[in-house]
Design a protein around this motif. Sequence first.
Motif, mmCIF file in Angstrom:
data_model
loop_
_atom_site.group_PDB
_atom_site.id
_atom_site.type_symbol
_atom_site.label_atom_id
_atom_site.label_comp_id
_atom_site.label_asym_id
_atom_site.label_seq_id
_atom_site.Cartn_x
_atom_site.Cartn_y
_atom_site.Cartn_z
ATOM 1 N N LEU B 88 0.832 -1.206 0.000
ATOM 2 C CA LEU B 88 0.000 0.000 0.000
ATOM 3 C C LEU B 88 0.864 1.252 0.000
ATOM 4 N N ARG B 91 2.497 1.748 -3.399
ATOM 5 C CA ARG B 91 1.487 2.197 -4.374
ATOM 6 C C ARG B 91 1.127 3.665 -4.178
ATOM 7 N N ALA B 166 -1.706 6.489 3.045
ATOM 8 C CA ALA B 166 -1.318 5.085 3.248
ATOM 9 C C ALA B 166 -0.817 4.866 4.669
ATOM 10 N N GLN B 224 -3.998 -5.136 0.198
ATOM 11 C CA GLN B 224 -3.764 -3.709 0.367
ATOM 12 C C GLN B 224 -3.992 -3.012 -0.971
ATOM 13 N N TYR B 226 -4.418 0.966 -2.938
ATOM 14 C CA TYR B 226 -4.498 2.431 -2.946
ATOM 15 C C TYR B 226 -5.169 2.858 -4.238
ATOM 16 N N ALA B 243 -7.142 4.425 0.823
ATOM 17 C CA ALA B 243 -6.119 3.431 1.170
ATOM 18 C C ALA B 243 -6.795 2.359 2.004
ATOM 19 N N CYS B 245 -6.518 -1.614 3.856
ATOM 20 C CA CYS B 245 -5.882 -2.883 4.247
ATOM 21 C C CYS B 245 -7.031 -3.742 4.739
#
Lengths: 171, 332
Positions: B88, B91, B166, B224, B226, B243, B245
């Motif tokens: 993440l 990205r 992130a 994850q 983004y 973002a 997760c």
Amino acid sequence: MHVTLTINDTKHSLDLDPRTTLLDAIRSHAGLTGTKKGCDHGQCGACTVMVNGRRINSCLSLAVMHDGDAVTTIEGLGTPEALSPLQAAFLETDGFQCGYCTPGQICSATAMLEEIRAGWPSHVSETLDGPALPTEAEIAERMSGNLCRCSAYPNIVAAIRLAAAEREDAA
Amino acid sequence: MRAFDYIRAGSCKDALAEAETPGTAFIAGGTNLLDLMKHEVMTPARLVDISRLDLRGITLTDAGLRVGALVSNSDLAADPLVRRHWPLLSRALLAGASGQLRNKATTGGNLLQRTRCYYFYDTAMPCNKREPGSGCAAIGGFNRIHAILGASEACIATHPSDMAVALRALSAEVELLAPGGGRRQVPLAAFYRLPGDTPHVETVLEPGEMIAAVLLPPAEGGRQIYRKVRDRASYAFALVSVAACLRMEQGRIAAAALAFGGLAHMPWRSADVEGTLIGEVPSAALFDRAADLLLAEAKGQGDNDFKIPLARRTLAAVLAEATAEDTEGDRA
């Protein structure tokens, strides 16, 4: 302030106001006018040079902060008699119109191909663990910090792909 | 650019001692600060160059990952550990700025970059962030890029960083060094401030304090993502970003951390949104409920009204991707 810059393997000892950007030091104090000033705010990429091998916007950097660093400008990549592979490729594919952004495009692309070679991923890479390839989409993304007001982008991308392919053949 | 004194710090201790003089700013990458100094939006009398300090390491510890404040955005995005365990973060970094800027911009500087509100940059216009008490030209002005959450009558600016969004989802902390030799650790959640009536005070950094590192807790397994929505495909700030997760177990959402960019004065995160998702089977109705909670207090300013439905749709798209069983994507 006293600043020493090694530009294209030549040492330059300069006496500069701390406000002097690396771009102005290169152009106005070292007299190397190949590097261009476009927006002077890091948005257009015309001022791109390599510092210690990495491409940066020289307009958004103070020369005093680069004391002792090695700078490569367009004049250091090749000469009219001995063009760098990217310079030759830009001629081959007609990768410019007015030419003002070209030094920045070529410095940026030279360092960008090294980033690809090092396996750095980009925003458009499908996976983060590579391998990174110089496809049209990858080049467009990785070169987005270099604007061309004439919009010669198709031929700029073609030039970079040509230089990348020639290097692969040679490797 | 106004004249300033330039001091190159030889150590963190030197830098912190120099910063005790009022009117001093630290400079590292300089990609945002020098731009603001050229516009005379920021006019420090002294610049302390911290770019040569030994704050460049990326180290894996039992507590997670420690990222030195001077690690460049390029190096952080390409770091093998980050790519593998915190994709993440890679990205988000790769979605921001340009190759040239990422080579120069640092981790600490990215956190401290200033808003790109047009009126903040335009010294001919009032701006409470630039000049406290002068007013806000964005309210009632052109405000397409401005905040829909957590704004105030003094300021509707957004935080421009992708990286910070992130880091917010990854529950990062920031390590700070104080001039007296103190060291403290602040969760990113508590690092940024909402504008309130002091929009010029953007973080809890005390005068002279310096960011030394960003600390990431160990990565939790899962997907994850983004997702950034912007006006052009590359090299533009986020209108809305998400973002995520997210971890699935037996068809249900077992863990969810979501942070949002482009919506507020700081990366936005909502415990209510995450709470409503956890334990549930993913569905369009569930994602809609999460968006209802996220946007319950959202307020458009006119030009930016579109961000409210855009945030809803972006959240739904990210949740659909993150909970799908058969999609490709970055996994920690």
